[in-house]
Write an enzyme that holds these catalytic residues in place. Structure first.
Site, PDB file in Angstrom:
ATOM      1  N   LYS A   1       7.729 -27.424 -29.164  1.00 38.82           N
ATOM      2  CA  LYS A   1       6.820 -26.818 -30.039  1.00 38.82           C
ATOM      3  C   LYS A   1       7.416 -26.502 -31.413  1.00 38.82           C
ATOM      4  O   LYS A   1       6.576 -26.527 -32.520  1.00 38.82           O
ATOM      5  CB  LYS A   1       6.233 -25.480 -29.303  1.00 38.82           C
ATOM      6  CG  LYS A   1       5.450 -25.523 -28.278  1.00 38.82           C
ATOM      7  CD  LYS A   1       5.317 -24.473 -27.155  1.00 38.82           C
ATOM      8  CE  LYS A   1       4.382 -24.735 -25.811  1.00 38.82           C
ATOM      9  NZ  LYS A   1       4.470 -23.661 -24.983  1.00 38.82           N
TER      10      LYS A   1
ATOM     11  N   GLN B   1       6.398 -17.570 -24.332  1.00 41.48           N
ATOM     12  CA  GLN B   1       6.658 -18.849 -23.455  1.00 41.48           C
ATOM     13  C   GLN B   1       6.609 -18.234 -21.945  1.00 41.48           C
ATOM     14  O   GLN B   1       7.403 -17.419 -21.488  1.00 41.48           O
ATOM     15  CB  GLN B   1       7.670 -19.636 -23.472  1.00 41.48           C
ATOM     16  CG  GLN B   1       7.810 -20.741 -22.893  1.00 41.48           C
ATOM     17  CD  GLN B   1       6.886 -21.884 -22.794  1.00 41.48           C
ATOM     18  OE1 GLN B   1       6.594 -22.025 -24.064  1.00 41.48           O
ATOM     19  NE2 GLN B   1       6.340 -22.453 -21.806  1.00 41.48           N
TER      20      GLN B   1
ATOM     21  N   ASP C   1      -2.242 -19.359 -27.586  1.00 45.20           N
ATOM     22  CA  ASP C   1      -2.217 -19.947 -26.388  1.00 45.20           C
ATOM     23  C   ASP C   1      -3.915 -19.882 -25.826  1.00 45.20           C
ATOM     24  O   ASP C   1      -4.210 -20.374 -24.743  1.00 45.20           O
ATOM     25  CB  ASP C   1      -1.437 -19.301 -25.444  1.00 45.20           C
ATOM     26  CG  ASP C   1      -0.196 -20.159 -25.231  1.00 45.20           C
ATOM     27  OD1 ASP C   1      -0.269 -21.279 -25.483  1.00 45.20           O
ATOM     28  OD2 ASP C   1       0.791 -19.613 -24.910  1.00 45.20           O
TER      29      ASP C   1
END
Ligand code: NAP
Length: 281
Positions: A52, A96, A119
């Site tokens: 990422k 995460q 997200d």
């Protein structure tokens, strides 16, 4: 022989489009920035986080890393997120998953401002998707819609079967296909005669989370097959939820693993970051 849907190529196209946009924004004095939080050092998470950050670098999005020790308390993490929610220089916050067991993931997801929820996991983002309002969409399903559209595959009016009803793949995937006017069936572990249901699909999206589970007997001639699964086989090679060699001759289009859905997830995360800056900064 099926046409291969090339996720590597399509994700590169999207990243290049974003890169051009970000360059233009920089000329106008606007910067885009993502905060990436990792708690503990799970090796798979470290690889995802690393990828990422690399994508941010490629596109020109600033990334600020928070690598927190495993023993970080829930409150410490919530305090950091609260600080980032109020930081005008941060457009997106990514925490995460999975988190260590002593931290309540739902609490953490709910604490991220919906305006920075790149997200797309916050209940407000999910609710917006359900009622057709703008909001961030979970990256893997959003990436699958891009794969279909950019491969010239028509969705409206098609029978779509989604195998899986997880919050991050199956459910948002089904809602997105509905938004695109497909007729959608969602299958799960209690579905009766999965094979017969799948055989009706013009577009079959497989997120069952079981390596090489779906063979040719599940697939209608000429169907489009999207394989979301990622696993390692007995030889440590990457494979999906679909038996690729068996299904490929039956399908009209198919995504390979690796190089299909996987690369799209990060591209759509980057897209959400840029949208966050455009919409809310
Ligand atoms: P998950 O949470 O394990 O969900 C699996 C779903 O499949 C569940 O809804 C389950 O039903 C259903 N299922 C299990 N066995 C079944 C059966 N025999 N018949 C019908 N349905 C069955 O998995 P996930 O997080 O959605 O992920 C799915 C796959 O995608 C995994 O391989 C994961 O690694 C991969 N993935 C890839 C990406 C990417 O970027 N490419 C991103 C996310 C996930 P119940 O709800 O009834 O249990």
């Amino acid at each position: 022989m099926a046409n291969l849907i090339d996720g590597k190529k399509i994700s590169k196209e999207i990243k290049d489009e974003l890169k051009a946009k970000v360059e233009q924004y920089k000329k106008e004095g606007k910067e885009c920035s993502l905060a990436v939080i990792q708690v503990g050092n799970d090796p798979a998470s470290s690889v995802y986080v690393g990828n990422k950050k690399k994508a941010c670098e490629y596109i020109g999005i600033g990334s600020v890393s928070y690598e927190l020790p495993e023993e970080t308390t829930e409150q410490e993490l919530l305090d950091l997120i609260a600080k980032l929610n109020n930081d005008k220089k941060i457009n997106g916050i990514l925490c995460q998953l999975p988190l260590p067991k002593h931290i309540d993931e739902d609490k953490v997801i709910n604490s991220i401002s919906p305006e920075k929820d790149v997200d797309g996991f916050h209940p407000q983002s999910v609710g917006s998707l359900v009622i057709g309002q703008p909001g961030f969409v979970s990256c893997t399903p959003a990436g699958i819609i891009e794969l279909l559209k950019r491969s010239g595959i028509e969705i409206a009016g098609k029978n779509c079967v989604v195998i899986g009803r997880s919050n991050i793949v199956g459910k948002p995937m089904s809602l997105l296909m509905l938004r695109e006017n497909a007729t959608v069936t969602i299958c799960h572990s209690k579905t009766k005669d999965l094979q017969a249901v799948c055989k009706q699909a013009d577009i079959l999206i497989v997120a069952i989370g079981k390596p090489q589970y779906i063979g040719a007997e599940y697939v209608k001639d000429g169907a489009v097959v999207i394989d979301v699964g990622i696993h390692r086989d007995e030889n440590n090679k990457l494979c999906g939820d679909v038996k690729f060699d068996e299904v490929e001759p039956v399908a009209s289009y198919i995504t390979p693993v690796p190089g299909g859905v996987g690369p799209m997830t990060i591209a759509m995360l980057m897209n959400n970051c840029v949208s966050a800056m455009e919409l809310f900064s």
